[in-house]
Design an enzyme around this catalytic site. Structure first.
Site, mmCIF file in Angstrom:
data_model
loop_
_atom_site.group_PDB
_atom_site.id
_atom_site.type_symbol
_atom_site.label_atom_id
_atom_site.label_comp_id
_atom_site.label_asym_id
_atom_site.label_seq_id
_atom_site.Cartn_x
_atom_site.Cartn_y
_atom_site.Cartn_z
ATOM 1 N N GLU A 187 -10.750 14.980 16.458
ATOM 2 C CA GLU A 187 -10.326 15.819 15.336
ATOM 3 C C GLU A 187 -11.537 16.432 14.628
ATOM 4 O O GLU A 187 -11.530 17.616 14.264
ATOM 5 C CB GLU A 187 -9.513 14.965 14.364
ATOM 6 C CG GLU A 187 -8.981 15.683 13.143
ATOM 7 C CD GLU A 187 -8.268 14.694 12.216
ATOM 8 O OE1 GLU A 187 -8.818 14.407 11.150
ATOM 9 O OE2 GLU A 187 -7.189 14.211 12.593
ATOM 10 N N LYS A 190 -7.081 5.268 17.971
ATOM 11 C CA LYS A 190 -6.995 6.113 16.772
ATOM 12 C C LYS A 190 -8.379 6.587 16.342
ATOM 13 O O LYS A 190 -8.547 7.713 15.872
ATOM 14 C CB LYS A 190 -6.324 5.332 15.635
ATOM 15 C CG LYS A 190 -6.233 6.090 14.293
ATOM 16 C CD LYS A 190 -5.532 7.442 14.438
ATOM 17 C CE LYS A 190 -5.044 7.994 13.112
ATOM 18 N NZ LYS A 190 -6.030 8.069 12.054
ATOM 19 N N HIS A 208 -9.249 9.424 18.553
ATOM 20 C CA HIS A 208 -8.402 10.541 18.095
ATOM 21 C C HIS A 208 -9.057 11.261 16.921
ATOM 22 O O HIS A 208 -9.151 12.491 16.890
ATOM 23 C CB HIS A 208 -7.028 9.984 17.704
ATOM 24 C CG HIS A 208 -6.172 10.890 16.877
ATOM 25 N ND1 HIS A 208 -6.373 11.091 15.520
ATOM 26 C CD2 HIS A 208 -5.078 11.635 17.207
ATOM 27 C CE1 HIS A 208 -5.460 11.927 15.060
ATOM 28 N NE2 HIS A 208 -4.667 12.264 16.055
ATOM 29 N N ASN A 209 -9.523 10.495 15.930
ATOM 30 C CA ASN A 209 -10.124 11.108 14.753
ATOM 31 C C ASN A 209 -11.483 11.730 15.066
ATOM 32 O O ASN A 209 -11.856 12.740 14.471
ATOM 33 C CB ASN A 209 -10.257 10.072 13.635
ATOM 34 C CG ASN A 209 -8.945 9.812 12.935
ATOM 35 O OD1 ASN A 209 -7.881 10.001 13.516
ATOM 36 N ND2 ASN A 209 -8.992 9.370 11.701
ATOM 37 N N GLY A 264 0.833 -1.197 0.000
ATOM 38 C CA GLY A 264 0.000 0.000 0.000
ATOM 39 C C GLY A 264 0.865 1.243 0.000
ATOM 40 O O GLY A 264 1.365 1.665 1.043
ATOM 41 N N LEU A 265 1.057 1.829 -1.182
ATOM 42 C CA LEU A 265 1.998 2.942 -1.338
ATOM 43 C C LEU A 265 1.284 4.226 -1.743
ATOM 44 O O LEU A 265 1.686 4.924 -2.664
ATOM 45 C CB LEU A 265 3.069 2.565 -2.373
ATOM 46 C CG LEU A 265 3.827 1.267 -2.081
ATOM 47 C CD1 LEU A 265 4.777 0.940 -3.226
ATOM 48 C CD2 LEU A 265 4.575 1.352 -0.757
ATOM 49 N N SER A 269 -1.176 8.442 12.714
ATOM 50 C CA SER A 269 -1.579 9.831 12.488
ATOM 51 C C SER A 269 -0.357 10.641 12.081
ATOM 52 O O SER A 269 0.747 10.426 12.575
ATOM 53 C CB SER A 269 -2.199 10.421 13.753
ATOM 54 O OG SER A 269 -2.606 11.760 13.535
ATOM 55 N N ASP A 288 2.696 -2.756 -4.537
ATOM 56 C CA ASP A 288 1.455 -2.003 -4.736
ATOM 57 C C ASP A 288 0.889 -2.420 -6.083
ATOM 58 O O ASP A 288 1.641 -2.805 -6.984
ATOM 59 C CB ASP A 288 1.729 -0.485 -4.717
ATOM 60 C CG ASP A 288 0.451 0.338 -4.634
ATOM 61 O OD1 ASP A 288 0.091 0.759 -3.514
ATOM 62 O OD2 ASP A 288 -0.194 0.557 -5.682
#
Length: 309
Positions: A183, A176, A179-180, A13-14, A126, A36
């Site tokens: 946000e 996470k 956290h979002n 996954g790039l 993040s 990828d």
């Protein structure tokens, strides 16, 4: 498991974050085998020192045991990726999900993979597009020995004090997610406050206000720094459409609030505000206008009829 200072790992996954994470690990001295679906991205990182993999099987073949593979794909593609990798993995190998997956699905995947002795580590990540330069904040959960083994990777991806073992499987993605959700609320509060100033009778320089608030005020933050940057680039945001998407974490946060009976007023309101931003026309607002007309005779604004050609 013996902890190594420099590791050879696979990376799948790039995208914007994934590619930058590989770059940061390469600069730190780690050996990264990359794959990828878009071969162009693989070639670009290979030119910077990464090792090229032509398939999942080829990637796994190039890794020492225990194999360590970081998956940085959208939540909807995680199961497919696991399915493609599974035939090439053995007991004690480690898979890391660094994307924004639902914490409950993370727990389910962990149970399935542990039946084969494969460690599943969930790592909330993040830092966005700035992570390459400043580092990524990492929140991870899973088998403690597997996570300890991965510390050289976490240490080099994160800034100082920027990574943390949260606990058992699912905790990294849960933290996470919250956290979002926070946000969402912070962004909405900034957006509303700046709109109030923009609509005021005063000719206020919003980018300068954002900048001065970033120096010593109680609401200073990196989000405010980015707000300053956005307003400096486009003071009136002329080129930006008032459409705000969401990628799932806000919804999952609100769902968790319902499940655990925790009131999430600001986060819920911020999520619903994003939904409203996507409406070309709001049926609810039309109905409000119609109701006011019915009970109070208040005027309604009607659409202009288009003249026939």
């Amino acid at each position: 498991m013996e902890v190594r200072n420099f590791m050879k790992i696979g990376f799948i996954g790039l995208g914007k974050m994934g590619a930058a994470m590989v770059e940061r690990l390469l600069k730190a001295g780690h050996s990264i085998v990359v794959y990828d679906r878009l071969s162009k991205k693989v070639d670009e990182l290979a030119a910077q020192g990464a090792l090229h993999a032509s398939s999942y099987a080829d990637l796994a073949r190039q890794l020492p045991s225990p194999k360590v593979i970081w998956i940085m794909v959208p939540a909807g593609a995680v199961d497919e990726t696991i399915g493609q990798l599974s035939p090439h993995l053995a007991s004690q190998d480690i898979l890391i999900d660094g994307g924004n997956s639902n914490w409950k699905k993370t727990q389910q995947r962990n149970v399935t993979l542990m039946q084969r002795g494969i460690h599943w580590v969930d790592c909330g990540t993040s830092g966005g597009v700035w992570g390459l330069e400043h580092g990524y904040c990492l929140m991870y959960g899973g088998n403690p020995k597997a996570c300890e083994y991965l510390e050289p990777i976490f240490k080099d991806l994160a800034p100082e004090h920027g990574y943390m073992y949260c606990g058992s499987s699912g905790t990294g993605h849960f933290v996470k997610m919250v956290h979002n959700g926070i946000e969402y609320g912070l962004m909405q509060a900034y957006a509303e406050g700046f709109e109030l100033m923009q609509k005021s009778p005063f000719h206020l320089n919003l980018s300068k206000i954002a900048d001065v608030w970033g120096h010593g005020s109680v609401i200073r933050s990196w989000l405010l720094d980015l707000t300053t940057r956005a307003l400096q680039q486009s003071p009136n945001l002329q080129q930006i459409q008032d459409y705000v998407d969401d990628s799932g974490e806000g919804r999952w946060t609100v769902e968790a609030g319902i499940e655990f009976a925790v009131p999430l007023h600001a986060i819920s309101a911020a999520l619903f505000a994003r939904f409203q931003s996507r409406q070309d026309e709001s049926f609810a607002m039309k109905l409000l206008a119609a109701m006011r007309n019915q009970f109070g005779g208040h005027a309604t604004k009607l659409k202009e009829k288009k003249e026939e050609a």
